[in-house]
Design an enzyme around this catalytic site. Structure first.
Site, PDB file in Angstrom:
ATOM      1  N   LYS A  42       0.973  -1.151  -0.124  1.00  0.00           N
ATOM      2  CA  LYS A  42      -0.198   0.042   0.011  1.00  0.00           C
ATOM      3  C   LYS A  42       0.966   1.209  -0.032  1.00  0.00           C
ATOM      4  O   LYS A  42       1.953   1.421  -0.710  1.00  0.00           O
ATOM      5  CB  LYS A  42      -1.132  -0.055   1.177  1.00  0.00           C
TER       6      LYS A  42
ATOM      7  N   GLU B  90     -11.919  -9.926  -0.596  1.00  0.00           N
ATOM      8  CA  GLU B  90     -11.310  -9.020   0.289  1.00  0.00           C
ATOM      9  C   GLU B  90     -12.588  -8.555   1.045  1.00  0.00           C
ATOM     10  O   GLU B  90     -12.901  -7.161   0.648  1.00  0.00           O
ATOM     11  CB  GLU B  90     -10.557  -8.032  -0.167  1.00  0.00           C
TER      12      GLU B  90
ATOM     13  N   HIS C 110      -8.790  -2.506  -5.826  1.00  0.00           N
ATOM     14  CA  HIS C 110      -8.816  -2.836  -4.350  1.00  0.00           C
ATOM     15  C   HIS C 110      -9.797  -1.745  -3.603  1.00  0.00           C
ATOM     16  O   HIS C 110      -9.795  -0.713  -4.280  1.00  0.00           O
ATOM     17  CB  HIS C 110      -7.166  -2.420  -3.924  1.00  0.00           C
TER      18      HIS C 110
HETATM   19  P1  PGA Z   1      -4.498  -6.495   5.654  1.00  0.00           P
HETATM   20  O1  PGA Z   1      -4.737  -5.919   4.112  1.00  0.00           O
HETATM   21  O2  PGA Z   1      -3.903  -7.961   5.304  1.00  0.00           O
HETATM   22  O3  PGA Z   1      -3.683  -5.453   6.176  1.00  0.00           O
HETATM   23  O4  PGA Z   1      -5.783  -6.640   6.087  1.00  0.00           O
HETATM   24  C1  PGA Z   1      -5.260  -6.760   3.005  1.00  0.00           C
HETATM   25  C2  PGA Z   1      -5.739  -6.122   1.570  1.00  0.00           C
HETATM   26  O5  PGA Z   1      -5.836  -4.976   1.896  1.00  0.00           O
HETATM   27  O6  PGA Z   1      -5.200  -6.563   0.669  1.00  0.00           O
END
Ligand code: PGA
Length: 237
Positions: free
Chosen positions: A10, A159, A90
């Site tokens: 990210k 997700e 995303h």
């Molecule tokens: P996270 O993020 O593992 O920090 O929950 C997952 C993602 O957003 O792909």
């Protein structure tokens, strides 16, 4: 088929994170397909420095092929840098940058044009799940995000938005149920590809997640910023 693990830095990561990755062990990733999606400024560096067993991924791609679109990075540029995977759709892009399903469908087309492997994210909010509308929502989000393309090849990452954040409680039964549904929808929509799960994947829950038959791999956010990423991979064999 190889299991797949993807990391997503990210808007995080720096020189220390590159160092951490370089210290992970190849055995941890043996037999797996692995990638890490870095911020665009780091793509060239990742392509140069990542070990051979780790592919470079982008976190996004422009809807446009090229031209006067300040700030954008095109699929052609990613291809030129030997980027293999691109995360599209995303929830953070949908929520914070107003990306619509139609934008994502366009991004998918760009990836396909350039032979980039797209990982398309779909996921419902807590509110949507609590009102029992998540199945219909997810089907529609998937359908609209592939934009009516037929016989498309794209990996789908389920997700749930409420599960993203690194340390949320996840429910294995729910992941199983939805990933099974996604497989059926993919047949219906003529999509071929793998099904990944993402949202608070960590060293404690990876075994349970990867043992779900309908899950081919995971997308890891927070835990991809530390050596836990390698430990998660080791537990996927
Ligand atoms: P996270 O993020 O593992 O920090 O929950 C997952 C993602 O957003 O792909």
């Amino acid at each position: 088929m190889k299991k797949i693990i993807g990391g997503n830095w990210k808007e995080s990561g720096n020189g220390d994170t590159f160092k951490m990755l370089s210290e992970l062990k190849e055995e941890q990733f043996q037999g797996l397909e692995a990638f890490v999606a870095v911020p665009s400024i780091y793509i060239a560096r990742a392509c140069r420095e990542f070990p051979a067993y780790l592919s470079t991924a982008a976190q996004d791609v422009s809807t446009y092929a090229d031209g006067a679109y300040t700030g954008e990075v095109s699929a052609g540029m990613l291809k030129e840098h030997a980027v293999k995977y691109v995360i599209i759709g995303h929830s953070e892009r949908r929520i914070h940058f107003g990306e619509e399903d139609s934008d994502i469908a366009q991004k998918l087309r760009r990836c396909l044009e350039y032979g980039l492997c797209a990982v398309l994210c779909i996921g419902e909010t807590a509110e949507c799940r609590n009102t029992g509308q998540h199945r219909a929502f997810l089907y529609n989000e998937l359908k609209a995000s592939v934009g009516g393309s037929h016989k498309v090849e794209v990996d789908i990452a389920y997700e749930p938005i409420w599960a993203i954040g690194g340390s949320r409680e996840i429910d294995i039964e729910q992941i199983k149920e939805i990933t099974q549904e996604i497989r059926k929808w993919m047949v219906d929509l003529e999509i071929t590809g793998r099904v990944l799960y993402g949202g608070s994947v960590n060293i404690k829950n990876i075994r349970q997640i990867i043992n779900i038959e309908s899950v081919d791999g995971v997308l890891v956010g927070n835990a991809a910023l530390s050596s836990e990423f390698g430990e998660i991979a080791s537990n996927m064999h």
